[in-house]
Design an enzyme around this catalytic site. Sequence first.
Site, PDB file in Angstrom:
ATOM      1  N   HIS A 125      30.560  57.185  92.130  1.00  0.00           N
ATOM      2  CA  HIS A 125      30.795  58.614  91.915  1.00  0.00           C
ATOM      3  C   HIS A 125      30.901  59.321  93.264  1.00  0.00           C
ATOM      4  CE1 HIS A 125      29.360  57.822  87.791  1.00  0.00           C
ATOM      5  NE2 HIS A 125      30.026  58.908  87.469  1.00  0.00           N
TER       6      HIS A 125
ATOM      7  N   LYS B  79      26.957  63.936  93.461  1.00  0.00           N
ATOM      8  CA  LYS B  79      26.236  63.587  92.225  1.00  0.00           C
ATOM      9  C   LYS B  79      24.744  63.445  92.526  1.00  0.00           C
ATOM     10  CE  LYS B  79      26.302  60.633  88.165  1.00  0.00           C
ATOM     11  NZ  LYS B  79      26.189  61.790  87.244  1.00  0.00           N
TER      12      LYS B  79
HETATM   13  N1  LIG Z   1      28.442  64.563  80.364  1.00  0.00           N
HETATM   14  C1  LIG Z   1      29.587  64.506  81.039  1.00  0.00           C
HETATM   15  O1  LIG Z   1      30.653  64.152  80.502  1.00  0.00           O
HETATM   16  C2  LIG Z   1      29.599  64.909  82.494  1.00  0.00           C
HETATM   17  C3  LIG Z   1      30.780  64.917  83.252  1.00  0.00           C
HETATM   18  C4  LIG Z   1      30.743  65.420  84.558  1.00  0.00           C
HETATM   19  C5  LIG Z   1      29.544  65.875  85.086  1.00  0.00           C
HETATM   20  N2  LIG Z   1      28.407  65.813  84.328  1.00  0.00           N
HETATM   21  C6  LIG Z   1      27.135  66.386  84.793  1.00  0.00           C
HETATM   22  O2  LIG Z   1      27.214  67.802  84.635  1.00  0.00           O
HETATM   23  C7  LIG Z   1      26.435  68.455  85.615  1.00  0.00           C
HETATM   24  C8  LIG Z   1      27.291  69.463  86.371  1.00  0.00           C
HETATM   25  O3  LIG Z   1      28.350  68.806  86.998  1.00  0.00           O
HETATM   26  P1  LIG Z   1      29.408  69.607  87.917  1.00  0.00           P
HETATM   27  O4  LIG Z   1      30.273  68.541  88.494  1.00  0.00           O
HETATM   28  O5  LIG Z   1      30.040  70.740  87.184  1.00  0.00           O
HETATM   29  O6  LIG Z   1      28.411  70.168  89.031  1.00  0.00           O
HETATM   30  P2  LIG Z   1      28.628  71.402  90.037  1.00  0.00           P
HETATM   31  O7  LIG Z   1      27.639  71.195  91.131  1.00  0.00           O
HETATM   32  O8  LIG Z   1      30.061  71.572  90.377  1.00  0.00           O
HETATM   33  O9  LIG Z   1      28.180  72.668  89.169  1.00  0.00           O
HETATM   34  C9  LIG Z   1      26.847  72.917  88.789  1.00  0.00           C
HETATM   35  C10 LIG Z   1      26.748  74.378  88.396  1.00  0.00           C
HETATM   36  O10 LIG Z   1      25.435  74.634  87.884  1.00  0.00           O
HETATM   37  C11 LIG Z   1      25.053  75.903  88.364  1.00  0.00           C
HETATM   38  N3  LIG Z   1      23.620  76.113  88.258  1.00  0.00           N
HETATM   39  C12 LIG Z   1      22.617  75.738  89.087  1.00  0.00           C
HETATM   40  N4  LIG Z   1      21.439  76.198  88.614  1.00  0.00           N
HETATM   41  C13 LIG Z   1      21.725  76.874  87.464  1.00  0.00           C
HETATM   42  C14 LIG Z   1      20.961  77.587  86.529  1.00  0.00           C
HETATM   43  N5  LIG Z   1      19.629  77.737  86.682  1.00  0.00           N
HETATM   44  N6  LIG Z   1      21.571  78.142  85.454  1.00  0.00           N
HETATM   45  C15 LIG Z   1      22.907  78.031  85.289  1.00  0.00           C
HETATM   46  N7  LIG Z   1      23.704  77.365  86.160  1.00  0.00           N
HETATM   47  C16 LIG Z   1      23.100  76.813  87.224  1.00  0.00           C
HETATM   48  C17 LIG Z   1      25.573  75.948  89.792  1.00  0.00           C
HETATM   49  O11 LIG Z   1      25.613  77.284  90.274  1.00  0.00           O
HETATM   50  C18 LIG Z   1      26.974  75.367  89.555  1.00  0.00           C
HETATM   51  O12 LIG Z   1      27.845  76.373  89.091  1.00  0.00           O
HETATM   52  C19 LIG Z   1      25.821  67.318  86.445  1.00  0.00           C
HETATM   53  O13 LIG Z   1      24.541  67.007  85.918  1.00  0.00           O
HETATM   54  C20 LIG Z   1      26.782  66.162  86.231  1.00  0.00           C
HETATM   55  O14 LIG Z   1      26.159  64.877  86.409  1.00  0.00           O
HETATM   56  C21 LIG Z   1      28.417  65.341  83.068  1.00  0.00           C
END
Ligand SMILES: NC(=O)c1ccc[n+]([C@@H]2O[C@H](COP(=O)([O-])OP(=O)(O)OC[C@H]3O[C@@H](n4cnc5c(N)ncnc54)[C@H](O)[C@@H]3O)[C@@H](O)[C@H]2O)c1
Length: 242
Positions: free
Chosen positions: A134, A138
Amino acid sequence: MIKLALVGYGKMGKMIESLAPKDQFTISGTFDVINPVKEHLKNGTDVAIEFSTPASVIENIEFLSSRGIDVVCGTTGWYNKADIVKDIIKKYGTGFIYASNFSVGVNIFFQIVKNAAKLINNYPQYDTGIKEVHHTQKLDKPSGTAIRIAEYILDGISGKSSFVSDSARPEKNEINIISERITDVVGRHEVDFESEADTISLIHNAKSRRGFAEGALLAAQFIKGKKGFYKFEDIFSDLKLK
Ligand SMILES: NC(=O)c1ccc[n+]([C@@H]2O[C@H](COP(=O)([O-])OP(=O)(O)OC[C@H]3O[C@@H](n4cnc5c(N)ncnc54)[C@H](O)[C@@H]3O)[C@@H](O)[C@H]2O)c1
């Protein structure tokens, strides 16, 4: 029409917003660390799609559920606290659906791995290992998807009883998950069945975040108005996919 809040407005939140069909969804709000949902949510949301961080996810789920909002949760790295979330969902009588990976392709891949493990179980000369790669931002390791793959293999191969992360010398009964972090890799998972004679490899490689976002939107349609704790892979085969 589903009124949808995006809780976590990073890479995934933005991708979901750009792909949500306008005739099926209206975005009722977007929230992130500087615009927390707890302080800024207004009335009028049916479903929230939560892609934030392992540190914030449970607090967000509790708040959204307490407001009667059904939740699609894609954040990974919290599933060892699933019992807490099950209690929250029960307490508020709302709907909740989780996947470590919402991609339709990965959910097909899970089924392929499950069947392959059952087959390999008849051939003890093959050892099994997992590799996941990844992007460098991550936060969790191994990936939630790699752990789910390991669980399917543990169910299918009687000689394996646990998984380990990045072990230099895994025991024979352990599945080793090797994790790599490289700039700009969206998500790659590989299962290798290895004998002295050859290697059989199964690979899923996400080309973009599109597949995750499309699956999360399907899950939002599924969860609206439902009660209880669901996992995407359990209801995946019942979804009407086009
Ligand atoms: N399940 C899936 O299919 C899948 C796919 C991709 C990513 N993910 C997971 O999703 C999560 C997010 O991934 P991403 O790539 O968008 O990350 P990213 O870092 O781009 O975005 C994370 C977001 O969360 C926000 N955030 C932080 N604290 C917060 C709070 N208290 N309340 C609300 N928002 C808050 C940040 O400001 C940011 O906007 C990770 O845990 C990643 O592993 C899961």
